[in-house]
Design a protein around this motif. Structure first.
Motif, PDB file in Angstrom:
ATOM      1  N   THR A 165       0.834  -1.192   0.000  1.00  0.00           N
ATOM      2  CA  THR A 165       0.000   0.000   0.000  1.00  0.00           C
ATOM      3  C   THR A 165       0.875   1.251   0.000  1.00  0.00           C
ATOM      4  OG1 THR A 165      -0.097  -0.003   2.401  1.00  0.00           O
ATOM      5  CG2 THR A 165      -1.875  -1.146   1.236  1.00  0.00           C
ATOM      6  N   GLU A 166       0.249   2.391  -0.204  1.00  0.00           N
ATOM      7  CA  GLU A 166       1.009   3.637  -0.303  1.00  0.00           C
ATOM      8  C   GLU A 166       1.726   3.980   0.996  1.00  0.00           C
ATOM      9  OE1 GLU A 166       0.524   8.145  -1.990  1.00  0.00           O
ATOM     10  OE2 GLU A 166      -1.273   7.005  -1.516  1.00  0.00           O
ATOM     11  N   ASN A 167       1.054   3.851   2.144  1.00  0.00           N
ATOM     12  CA  ASN A 167       1.695   4.190   3.420  1.00  0.00           C
ATOM     13  C   ASN A 167       2.901   3.302   3.700  1.00  0.00           C
ATOM     14  OD1 ASN A 167       0.016   6.325   4.085  1.00  0.00           O
ATOM     15  ND2 ASN A 167      -1.431   5.020   5.191  1.00  0.00           N
ATOM     16  N   LEU A 189      11.519   5.719   2.497  1.00  0.00           N
ATOM     17  CA  LEU A 189      12.340   6.516   3.415  1.00  0.00           C
ATOM     18  C   LEU A 189      13.347   5.631   4.134  1.00  0.00           C
ATOM     19  CD1 LEU A 189       9.685   8.894   4.978  1.00  0.00           C
ATOM     20  CD2 LEU A 189      11.622   9.560   3.564  1.00  0.00           C
ATOM     21  N   TRP A 190      12.890   4.480   4.581  1.00  0.00           N
ATOM     22  CA  TRP A 190      13.735   3.520   5.294  1.00  0.00           C
ATOM     23  C   TRP A 190      14.940   3.167   4.438  1.00  0.00           C
ATOM     24  CZ3 TRP A 190      10.888  -0.551   8.600  1.00  0.00           C
ATOM     25  CH2 TRP A 190      11.785  -1.411   9.237  1.00  0.00           C
ATOM     26  N   PHE A 191      14.718   2.754   3.192  1.00  0.00           N
ATOM     27  CA  PHE A 191      15.807   2.341   2.310  1.00  0.00           C
ATOM     28  C   PHE A 191      16.753   3.491   2.017  1.00  0.00           C
ATOM     29  CE2 PHE A 191      13.738  -1.526   0.030  1.00  0.00           C
ATOM     30  CZ  PHE A 191      13.412  -2.073   1.255  1.00  0.00           C
ATOM     31  N   ARG A 192      16.204   4.661   1.696  1.00  0.00           N
ATOM     32  CA  ARG A 192      17.042   5.801   1.310  1.00  0.00           C
ATOM     33  C   ARG A 192      17.871   6.326   2.478  1.00  0.00           C
ATOM     34  NH1 ARG A 192      14.989   8.679  -3.479  1.00  0.00           N
ATOM     35  NH2 ARG A 192      16.695  10.097  -3.045  1.00  0.00           N
ATOM     36  N   LEU A 193      17.320   6.302   3.686  1.00  0.00           N
ATOM     37  CA  LEU A 193      18.039   6.850   4.834  1.00  0.00           C
ATOM     38  C   LEU A 193      19.018   5.858   5.445  1.00  0.00           C
ATOM     39  CD1 LEU A 193      15.179   8.778   6.658  1.00  0.00           C
ATOM     40  CD2 LEU A 193      16.917   9.694   5.119  1.00  0.00           C
ATOM     41  N   VAL A 194      18.706   4.575   5.402  1.00  0.00           N
ATOM     42  CA  VAL A 194      19.500   3.570   6.104  1.00  0.00           C
ATOM     43  C   VAL A 194      20.642   3.014   5.255  1.00  0.00           C
ATOM     44  CG1 VAL A 194      19.312   1.209   6.990  1.00  0.00           C
ATOM     45  CG2 VAL A 194      17.729   2.941   7.762  1.00  0.00           C
ATOM     46  N   MET A 208       6.987   8.564  13.310  1.00  0.00           N
ATOM     47  CA  MET A 208       6.364   9.583  12.460  1.00  0.00           C
ATOM     48  C   MET A 208       4.949   9.177  12.059  1.00  0.00           C
ATOM     49  SD  MET A 208       9.108  10.778   9.650  1.00  0.00           S
ATOM     50  CE  MET A 208      10.659  11.511  10.079  1.00  0.00           C
ATOM     51  N   THR A 209       4.109  10.178  11.835  1.00  0.00           N
ATOM     52  CA  THR A 209       2.772   9.914  11.312  1.00  0.00           C
ATOM     53  C   THR A 209       2.874   9.688   9.808  1.00  0.00           C
ATOM     54  OG1 THR A 209       2.294  12.229  10.839  1.00  0.00           O
ATOM     55  CG2 THR A 209       1.761  11.429  13.070  1.00  0.00           C
ATOM     56  N   PRO A 210       1.882   9.062   9.194  1.00  0.00           N
ATOM     57  CA  PRO A 210       1.914   8.874   7.739  1.00  0.00           C
ATOM     58  C   PRO A 210       2.004  10.200   6.967  1.00  0.00           C
ATOM     59  CG  PRO A 210       0.299   7.412   8.689  1.00  0.00           C
ATOM     60  CD  PRO A 210       0.775   8.296   9.800  1.00  0.00           C
ATOM     61  N   ASP A 211       1.374  11.255   7.480  1.00  0.00           N
ATOM     62  CA  ASP A 211       1.451  12.562   6.818  1.00  0.00           C
ATOM     63  C   ASP A 211       2.866  13.121   6.850  1.00  0.00           C
ATOM     64  OD1 ASP A 211      -1.218  12.505   6.171  1.00  0.00           O
ATOM     65  OD2 ASP A 211      -1.827  13.637   7.971  1.00  0.00           O
ATOM     66  N   GLU A 212       3.547  12.971   7.978  1.00  0.00           N
ATOM     67  CA  GLU A 212       4.931  13.435   8.073  1.00  0.00           C
ATOM     68  C   GLU A 212       5.821  12.666   7.098  1.00  0.00           C
ATOM     69  OE1 GLU A 212       5.367  14.849  12.715  1.00  0.00           O
ATOM     70  OE2 GLU A 212       5.519  12.713  12.250  1.00  0.00           O
ATOM     71  N   ARG A 213       5.600  11.366   7.028  1.00  0.00           N
ATOM     72  CA  ARG A 213       6.399  10.553   6.104  1.00  0.00           C
ATOM     73  C   ARG A 213       6.167  10.968   4.656  1.00  0.00           C
ATOM     74  NH1 ARG A 213       4.815   4.894   8.404  1.00  0.00           N
ATOM     75  NH2 ARG A 213       4.358   5.897  10.319  1.00  0.00           N
ATOM     76  N   GLN A 214       4.918  11.236   4.302  1.00  0.00           N
ATOM     77  CA  GLN A 214       4.621  11.679   2.937  1.00  0.00           C
ATOM     78  C   GLN A 214       5.315  13.005   2.638  1.00  0.00           C
ATOM     79  OE1 GLN A 214       0.361  11.697   2.384  1.00  0.00           O
ATOM     80  NE2 GLN A 214       0.523   9.882   1.098  1.00  0.00           N
ATOM     81  N   TYR A 215       5.295  13.907   3.592  1.00  0.00           N
ATOM     82  CA  TYR A 215       5.939  15.204   3.398  1.00  0.00           C
ATOM     83  C   TYR A 215       7.444  15.027   3.159  1.00  0.00           C
ATOM     84  CZ  TYR A 215       8.024  19.692   4.549  1.00  0.00           C
ATOM     85  OH  TYR A 215       8.764  20.828   4.517  1.00  0.00           O
ATOM     86  N   ILE A 234      12.400  14.568  -0.266  1.00  0.00           N
ATOM     87  CA  ILE A 234      13.562  13.791  -0.711  1.00  0.00           C
ATOM     88  C   ILE A 234      13.525  13.584  -2.218  1.00  0.00           C
ATOM     89  CG2 ILE A 234      14.504  11.443  -0.676  1.00  0.00           C
ATOM     90  CD1 ILE A 234      14.138  11.418   2.291  1.00  0.00           C
ATOM     91  N   ARG A 235      12.352  13.391  -2.776  1.00  0.00           N
ATOM     92  CA  ARG A 235      12.209  13.148  -4.213  1.00  0.00           C
ATOM     93  C   ARG A 235      12.321  14.419  -5.044  1.00  0.00           C
ATOM     94  NH1 ARG A 235      11.004   7.841  -5.903  1.00  0.00           N
ATOM     95  NH2 ARG A 235      11.091   8.958  -7.862  1.00  0.00           N
ATOM     96  N   TYR A 236      12.369  15.592  -4.409  1.00  0.00           N
ATOM     97  CA  TYR A 236      12.446  16.859  -5.127  1.00  0.00           C
ATOM     98  C   TYR A 236      13.773  16.940  -5.882  1.00  0.00           C
ATOM     99  CZ  TYR A 236      12.053  21.851  -5.989  1.00  0.00           C
ATOM    100  OH  TYR A 236      11.948  23.065  -6.589  1.00  0.00           O
ATOM    101  N   PRO A 237      13.740  17.207  -7.184  1.00  0.00           N
ATOM    102  CA  PRO A 237      14.980  17.226  -7.962  1.00  0.00           C
ATOM    103  C   PRO A 237      15.940  18.322  -7.499  1.00  0.00           C
ATOM    104  CG  PRO A 237      13.053  17.474  -9.391  1.00  0.00           C
ATOM    105  CD  PRO A 237      12.574  17.487  -7.986  1.00  0.00           C
ATOM    106  N   GLY A 238      17.181  17.965  -7.372  1.00  0.00           N
ATOM    107  CA  GLY A 238      18.219  18.938  -7.044  1.00  0.00           C
ATOM    108  C   GLY A 238      18.477  19.101  -5.569  1.00  0.00           C
ATOM    109  N   LYS A 239      17.462  19.286  -4.771  1.00  0.00           N
ATOM    110  CA  LYS A 239      17.627  19.554  -3.344  1.00  0.00           C
ATOM    111  C   LYS A 239      17.308  18.351  -2.458  1.00  0.00           C
ATOM    112  CE  LYS A 239      18.291  24.040  -3.900  1.00  0.00           C
ATOM    113  NZ  LYS A 239      19.474  24.730  -3.551  1.00  0.00           N
ATOM    114  N   GLY A 240      16.896  17.256  -3.030  1.00  0.00           N
ATOM    115  CA  GLY A 240      16.495  16.094  -2.251  1.00  0.00           C
ATOM    116  C   GLY A 240      17.610  15.499  -1.412  1.00  0.00           C
TER     117      GLY A 240
END
Length: 144
Positions: free
Chosen positions: A80-82, A89-94, A113-120, A125-131
């Motif tokens: 699922t999306e959540n 996030l887990w894979f990218r950060l760890v 974290m709440t699901p909303d915080e994780r989505q934010y 992180i996915r933002y091009p250039g500054k992620g």
């Protein structure tokens, strides 16, 4: 109506016969030809070993058995999306972290974290250039 599951988790063997997890995101396009998967993250090595218990618990909530992560699977797990965003996030950060204590701190921080915080944070992180900057900041914030 069934809830779409836009994330796929593939279990395969790495070049040295160690397990490797890859997370893919599938687009929401109504046409099958436009639904090309995009690789979101990879987990292998020490970070995978440290994360194994938490990953098994997370996949059990999605309906997969505890032995699902023990060997390569012919079909990917549909998530699922959540759950997919949490794993992204887990894979990218760890993955780049080598200290076991920091890996555990990051995992615990993501779980709080709440699901909303994780989505934010996933969107940042996915933002091009500054992620990359947000990724590093999250790694420092959650890892300490």
């Amino acid at each position: 109506m069934t809830v779409p599951k836009p994330y796929r988790l593939k279990v395969s063997l790495d070049h040295d016969n160690a397990l490797r997890l890859e997370l893919w995101q599938v687009g929401y396009s109504p046409r099958e030809t436009e639904r090309t998967p995009l690789k979101v993250g990879t987990l292998r090595g020490v970070p995978l070993t440290v994360s194994h218990t938490g990953l098994v618990e997370l996949l059990q909530k999605e309906g997969y058995g505890p032995g699902w992560l023990t060997r390569p699977q012919p079909e990917p797990a549909e998530l699922t999306e959540n759950t997919g965003i949490l794993l992204a996030l887990w894979f990218r950060l760890v993955q780049p972290v080598k200290k076991i204590e920091r890996i555990q701190n990051i995992i615990q921080g993501l779980a709080r974290m709440t699901p909303d915080e994780r989505q934010y944070f996933f969107a940042r992180i996915r933002y091009p250039g500054k992620g990359r900057y947000m990724e590093r900041a999250l790694r420092l914030w959650l890892g300490e």
